[in-house]
Design a protein around this motif. Structure first.
Motif: not given
Length: 158
Positions: A61-63, A90-104, A118-122, A126-129
Motif C-alpha cells: 500500500p505505501p508503494l 474519504t476513500i483514502q481515509g478508509l483505506g489507511w484505517t483498514a491498513y493500520a487496523v490490519s497491520l496492528s 491471521l487469515t482474517l487480518a490479512s 488486502l482489502l486496504s490495498e
C-alpha cells in the motif's frame, strides 16, 4: 500518442505489480494459519513466514500510494492531507484505517504466537490495498476545484 499509451501501460503495470505483491503476502499469511491448524507437526513458527509475508503485504500500500500516485498523477504528493477531492480523501481515509487496523492485528497475532485470526487480518490488509488502488481513480487535481479549500477570511478588527 505512443508516449501516453506507454505511460498508461506503465501505470497499470505498477498497480498490478503492487496488488500481486499484496496478494502473495496474503497467501503466505493465510498459509501460516492453515499450516498451524492442519499440519501442526510441520508448521514453522509464525515469526518466520509471517515476518516475510508482512514485509511483502504491508509494503504494497505505501508503494502504491507513492509510486503509482506520485509518478502518474499530476500534482499528487506523498504527504497531502485533505487534498484531492472529497471522495478521494474519504476513500483514502478508509483505506489507511483498514491498513493500520490490519497491520496492528497481524503484529499482535505474530508477537503472541496466535495464528487463528491471521487469515482474517490479512484479508483486511488486502482489502486496504484494493481500497487505496480504487481511490487513485478518484483523484482530483488541486487546481481543478480550488483544492485545498481556504478558510473563510475574517474582517480585520477595528
Amino acid at each position: 500518442a505512443a508516449g501516453a499509451l506507454s505511460e498508461s501501460i506503465s501505470c497499470a503495470n505498477d498497480r498490478l505489480c503492487f496488488f500481486v505483491l499484496c496478494v502473495f503476502g496474503f497467501v503466505m499469511l493465510s498459509g501460516v494459519e492453515v499450516a498451524a491448524l492442519w499440519l501442526p507437526d510441520f508448521a514453522t513458527p509464525p515469526h518466520v513466514q509471517g515476518t516475510l509475508a508482512m514485509i511483502l503485504m504491508y509494503s504494497a500500500p505505501p508503494l502504491t500510494h507513492y509510486l503509482a500516485g506520485c509518478r502518474q498523477l499530476p500534482n499528487y504528493h506523498f504527504w497531502q492531507p485533505f487534498v484531492g477531492g472529497y471522495r478521494f480523501v474519504t476513500i483514502q481515509g478508509l483505506g489507511w484505517t483498514a491498513y493500520a487496523v490490519s497491520l496492528s492485528w497481524v503484529l499482535l497475532c505474530i508477537a503472541n504466537d496466535v495464528t487463528r485470526w491471521l487469515t482474517l487480518a490479512s484479508a483486511m490488509g488486502l482489502l486496504s490495498e484494493v481500497i487505496l488502488l480504487a481511490s487513485l481513480e478518484l483523484w482530483e487535481e488541486p487546481s481543478a476545484k480550488g483544492w485545498p479549500p481556504r478558510p473563510p477570511q475574517r474582517p480585520p478588527s477595528t
